[in-house]
Scaffold this motif. Structure first.
Motif, PDB file in Angstrom:
ATOM      1  N   GLY A  52       0.105   1.929  -6.088  1.00 11.84           N
ATOM      2  CA  GLY A  52       1.261   2.828  -6.142  1.00 11.84           C
ATOM      3  C   GLY A  52       1.516   3.271  -7.561  1.00 11.84           C
ATOM      4  N   GLY A  53       2.743   3.702  -7.808  1.00 13.38           N
ATOM      5  CA  GLY A  53       3.076   4.285  -9.111  1.00 13.38           C
ATOM      6  C   GLY A  53       3.384   3.247 -10.180  1.00 13.38           C
ATOM      7  N   LEU A  66      -2.987   1.661 -10.028  1.00 14.77           N
ATOM      8  CA  LEU A  66      -2.012   2.711 -10.323  1.00 14.77           C
ATOM      9  C   LEU A  66      -2.715   4.062 -10.476  1.00 14.77           C
ATOM     10  CD1 LEU A  66       0.008   0.585 -12.911  1.00 14.77           C
ATOM     11  CD2 LEU A  66       0.131   0.539 -10.415  1.00 14.77           C
ATOM     12  N   GLY A  67      -1.978   5.025 -10.947  1.00 12.03           N
ATOM     13  CA  GLY A  67      -2.578   6.360 -11.049  1.00 12.03           C
ATOM     14  C   GLY A  67      -2.606   6.817 -12.488  1.00 12.03           C
ATOM     15  N   SER A  86       0.822  -1.220   0.000  1.00 11.73           N
ATOM     16  CA  SER A  86       0.000   0.000   0.000  1.00 11.73           C
ATOM     17  C   SER A  86       0.856   1.271   0.000  1.00 11.73           C
ATOM     18  CB  SER A  86      -0.957  -0.029   1.190  1.00 11.73           C
ATOM     19  OG  SER A  86      -0.245  -0.200   2.383  1.00 11.73           O
ATOM     20  N   GLU A 119       2.311  12.210 -13.822  1.00 13.15           N
ATOM     21  CA  GLU A 119       1.147  12.409 -12.947  1.00 13.15           C
ATOM     22  C   GLU A 119       1.492  13.516 -11.943  1.00 13.15           C
ATOM     23  OE1 GLU A 119       0.170   8.900 -10.753  1.00 13.15           O
ATOM     24  OE2 GLU A 119      -1.497   9.859  -9.711  1.00 13.15           O
ATOM     25  N   SER A 149       3.403   1.682   3.394  1.00 10.63           N
ATOM     26  CA  SER A 149       4.438   2.583   2.847  1.00 10.63           C
ATOM     27  C   SER A 149       5.414   3.075   3.911  1.00 10.63           C
ATOM     28  CB  SER A 149       3.766   3.781   2.192  1.00 10.63           C
ATOM     29  OG  SER A 149       4.745   4.657   1.703  1.00 10.63           O
ATOM     30  N   GLU A 150       6.669   3.170   3.524  1.00 15.10           N
ATOM     31  CA  GLU A 150       7.705   3.708   4.404  1.00 15.10           C
ATOM     32  C   GLU A 150       7.631   5.237   4.468  1.00 15.10           C
ATOM     33  OE1 GLU A 150       8.000   2.184   1.600  1.00 15.10           O
ATOM     34  OE2 GLU A 150       9.513   3.076   0.266  1.00 15.10           O
ATOM     35  N   LYS A 203       2.265  -4.888   3.393  1.00 14.28           N
ATOM     36  CA  LYS A 203       3.503  -4.095   3.396  1.00 14.28           C
ATOM     37  C   LYS A 203       3.076  -2.634   3.171  1.00 14.28           C
ATOM     38  CE  LYS A 203       7.380  -2.127   2.169  1.00 14.28           C
ATOM     39  NZ  LYS A 203       6.755  -0.781   2.342  1.00 14.28           N
TER      40      LYS A 203
HETATM   41  P1  NAD Z   1       4.857   4.719  -2.237  1.00 12.33           P
HETATM   42  O1  NAD Z   1       6.161   5.380  -2.540  1.00 12.33           O
HETATM   43  O2  NAD Z   1       4.319   4.731  -0.855  1.00 12.33           O
HETATM   44  O3  NAD Z   1       4.972   3.228  -2.802  1.00 12.33           O
HETATM   45  C1  NAD Z   1       3.898   2.336  -2.733  1.00 12.33           C
HETATM   46  C2  NAD Z   1       4.376   1.026  -2.150  1.00 12.33           C
HETATM   47  O4  NAD Z   1       5.289   0.423  -3.070  1.00 12.33           O
HETATM   48  C3  NAD Z   1       5.125   1.178  -0.829  1.00 12.33           C
HETATM   49  O5  NAD Z   1       4.628   0.237   0.103  1.00 12.33           O
HETATM   50  C4  NAD Z   1       6.559   0.927  -1.212  1.00 12.33           C
HETATM   51  O6  NAD Z   1       7.326   0.377  -0.168  1.00 12.33           O
HETATM   52  C5  NAD Z   1       6.406  -0.067  -2.335  1.00 12.33           C
HETATM   53  N1  NAD Z   1       7.567  -0.163  -3.206  1.00 12.33           N
HETATM   54  C6  NAD Z   1       8.482   0.790  -3.477  1.00 12.33           C
HETATM   55  N2  NAD Z   1       9.434   0.302  -4.307  1.00 12.33           N
HETATM   56  C7  NAD Z   1       9.109  -0.980  -4.556  1.00 12.33           C
HETATM   57  C8  NAD Z   1       9.690  -2.032  -5.347  1.00 12.33           C
HETATM   58  N3  NAD Z   1      10.796  -1.822  -6.059  1.00 12.33           N
HETATM   59  N4  NAD Z   1       9.077  -3.231  -5.368  1.00 12.33           N
HETATM   60  C9  NAD Z   1       7.934  -3.425  -4.674  1.00 12.33           C
HETATM   61  N5  NAD Z   1       7.333  -2.480  -3.927  1.00 12.33           N
HETATM   62  C10 NAD Z   1       7.904  -1.276  -3.868  1.00 12.33           C
HETATM   63  O7  NAD Z   1       3.702   5.332  -3.110  1.00 12.33           O
HETATM   64  P2  NAD Z   1       3.757   5.953  -4.538  1.00 12.33           P
HETATM   65  O8  NAD Z   1       4.192   4.951  -5.553  1.00 12.33           O
HETATM   66  O9  NAD Z   1       4.387   7.306  -4.501  1.00 12.33           O
HETATM   67  O10 NAD Z   1       2.164   6.172  -4.663  1.00 12.33           O
HETATM   68  C11 NAD Z   1       1.630   7.138  -5.428  1.00 12.33           C
HETATM   69  C12 NAD Z   1       1.082   6.498  -6.688  1.00 12.33           C
HETATM   70  O11 NAD Z   1       0.068   5.582  -6.331  1.00 12.33           O
HETATM   71  C13 NAD Z   1       0.444   7.474  -7.604  1.00 12.33           C
HETATM   72  O12 NAD Z   1       0.783   7.148  -8.931  1.00 12.33           O
HETATM   73  C14 NAD Z   1      -1.022   7.267  -7.381  1.00 12.33           C
HETATM   74  O13 NAD Z   1      -1.849   7.631  -8.463  1.00 12.33           O
HETATM   75  C15 NAD Z   1      -1.083   5.802  -7.113  1.00 12.33           C
HETATM   76  N6  NAD Z   1      -2.247   5.467  -6.345  1.00 12.33           N
HETATM   77  C16 NAD Z   1      -3.185   4.672  -6.930  1.00 12.33           C
HETATM   78  C17 NAD Z   1      -4.339   4.374  -6.237  1.00 12.33           C
HETATM   79  C18 NAD Z   1      -5.405   3.486  -6.820  1.00 12.33           C
HETATM   80  O14 NAD Z   1      -6.223   2.982  -6.063  1.00 12.33           O
HETATM   81  N7  NAD Z   1      -5.424   3.269  -8.128  1.00 12.33           N
HETATM   82  C19 NAD Z   1      -4.538   4.870  -4.953  1.00 12.33           C
HETATM   83  C20 NAD Z   1      -3.545   5.661  -4.394  1.00 12.33           C
HETATM   84  C21 NAD Z   1      -2.401   5.945  -5.086  1.00 12.33           C
END
Ligand code: NAD
Length: 463
Positions: A193-194, A216-217, A117, A339, A145-146, A143
């Motif tokens: 996440g991204g 994703l976003g 998450s 984004e 987010s940090e 797991k």
């Molecule tokens: P983040 O940096 O918190 O990362 C998300 C998770 O991915 C964390 O738990 C992190 O530890 C893990 N992570 C990081 N590197 C990794 C790797 N190499 N392998 C596996 N896991 C890894 O969050 P973020 O990515 O900055 O989140 C923002 C993004 O999430 C935006 O693009 C947003 O649009 C998207 N998002 C989507 C939704 C949805 O429901 N579709 C909801 C919220 C956010």
């Protein structure tokens, strides 16, 4: 898998699943009620942790966006789970039906699901998938987010208090832990996440053929049609950038509007932002999560400064970052393709609805498309001529408040859908069941083939 802790946590869950592969309705309801109790008993502490992680985050916004939305999902699952668990009858093929055969689909738990998450709604985006995962009878390893360490640590503590290690557990840590996590042979992983990280996850999950839900976003557009009420549209867009300071996957990213409507829209947006400032004050605001993200937003805007019109709205009470609008920057700048995920709005002036649809289709498929206007015909064109995870008419973000709607993206904005019954199905093995009938018809298709076989073969094409 290298980390002994991670391995122990996963094996504990896996062994428990093997010992009880099909939890009863009562067991699942009990687990769901414990998610609800965890949220309601600890609401104040969770909102406090969220505020520390963001620098500042309105307690009321946290209470609504992270606690209430998740409790609503639990309530919805508790109310409907009995029906979701019922086998769905299917109609057997004519000849098989005549033989008395029966067919149905029954949902079985997949096993142990990994939940990864993000930081923007750290409670909801860890526990809302958990609701679907538990409803479907699975175990979960989360797991979080940090980037939100206080909330993640508290979640770990609370999960350990409300659930046994055989049901749900949490592993905290940074990217190294996350990279270990995705190498675990889970029965399913849901990642929110991204997009860049999603590609790594897909590659690692492929090693064990682990099925994925990727939330994703991306860049979600707002179409402002000629028939749109600009006062209303501006108020909804301002809200979308104000709520959680626009750090929402379904926040409006860019807006498509005709040149003729632009100036009036900007006046209305200014007044909508001023209204939010004067009526709420800093107490209801949310900060940009950390200096790195503030710098990222500043860089996106400053790259455009020389070649585009940049408007900064003066009232800063809404967050520690002024809402900034960038109009018609050149096509090569990062703002056009990354984004935004914060209180910056990209505006592109366009021609008619055909032009707007073409512009949307030039990018990857967004998580949602917002249409503001009165024309049902235009809205239907947008529906049929574009792709996106969701489609919304004359509102922003409210689609997420509906547990009976699937949530998820398509293409660049993700794959798979969850929440409500869609979440139950996503984390279930929807097994096809066939029970043979009282007439043995296997003789028809067993050699040596007779004239009767050939006749039946031809008839089967016609029914
Ligand atoms: P983040 O940096 O918190 O990362 C998300 C998770 O991915 C964390 O738990 C992190 O530890 C893990 N992570 C990081 N590197 C990794 C790797 N190499 N392998 C596996 N896991 C890894 O969050 P973020 O990515 O900055 O989140 C923002 C993004 O999430 C935006 O693009 C947003 O649009 C998207 N998002 C989507 C939704 C949805 O429901 N579709 C909801 C919220 C956010």
């Amino acid at each position: 898998m290298n980390s002994p802790n991670l391995e122990t946590q996963f094996n504990t869950l896996r062994n428990a699943y093997k010992a009880e592969p099909f939890p009863t309705l009562a067991t699942r309801l009990d687990r769901l009620r414990r998610v609800k109790a965890l949220l309601l008993d600890n609401e104040a502490a969770l909102c406090e942790a969220l505020s520390s992680d963001f620098g500042y985050r309105s307690i009321d916004q946290s209470s609504f966006a992270d606690i209430t939305t998740t409790v609503k999902s639990v309530n919805h699952a508790i109310k409907n789970l009995k029906f979701w668990m019922q086998a769905e009858r299917r109609t057997p093929d004519f000849s098989l039906r005549m033989s008395g055969a029966k067919t149905y689909v029954e949902a079985f738990p997949k096993g142990v699901v990994g939940i990864i998450s993000p930081w923007n709604f750290p409670v909801n985006l860890a526990l809302s998938p958990l609701v679907s995962v538990l409803a479907a009878g699975n175990r979960a390893l989360i797991k979080p987010s940090e980037i939100t360490p206080h909330t993640s640590a508290l979640l770990a503590e609370l999960i350990a208090k409300y659930f046994s290690a055989e049901e749900v557990s949490v592993v905290c840590g940074g990217v190294e832990v996350a990279q270990e996590f995705v190498k675990i042979p889970f029965d399913h992983i849901i990642y929110t996440g991204g997009e860049t990280v999603a590609r790594y996850i897909m590659r690692d999950a492929a090693e064990n053929l682990v099925p994925l839900t990727l939330e994703l976003g991306g860049k979600s557009p707002v179409i402002v049609a000629a028939s749109a009420n600009l006062v209303y549209t501006a108020s909804r867009v301002a809200f979308g950038k104000y709520f959680n300071a626009g750090q929402i996957c379904i926040a409006p990213d860019y807006l498509l509007i005709s040149k003729g409507q632009l100036e009036e829209f900007l006046i209305e947006l200014k007044s909508a932002v001023e209204h939010l400032d004067s009526s709420t004050g800093y107490g209801d605001a949310v900060s940009v999560v950390n200096p790195r993200h503030r710098d990222r937003l500043n860089d996106l805007v400053s790259e455009c400064e020389a070649d585009a019109r940049v408007v900064r709205f003066s009232g800063v009470n809404q967050s520690d970052y002024q809402l900034t609008v960038v109009i018609d920057p050149p096509s090569h700048v990062a703002l056009q393709c990354s984004e935004i995920f914060g209180p910056v709005l990209l505006i592109k002036t366009t021609g008619d609805i055909s032009d707007q649809i073409n512009l949307i289709n030039e990018g990857s498929h967004p998580l949602v498309i917002y249409y503001f206007g009165k024309s049902e015909k235009e809205f239907n064109r947008v529906a049929r001529e574009t792709h996106s995870g969701g489609l919304v008419k004359n509102e922003i973000i409210f689609q997420y408040a509906n547990d009976d709607l699937p949530f998820g993206g398509v293409g660049g904005s993700g794959m798979g859908k969850y929440r409500g019954e869609y979440g139950f199905k996503e984390f279930s093995n929807n097994r096809a069941v066939y029970k043979s009938g009282f007439v043995d018809i296997s003789g028809f298709i067993t050699p040596p083939y007779s004239g009767m076989f050939r006749m039946v073969n031809k008839i089967m094409r016609k029914i």
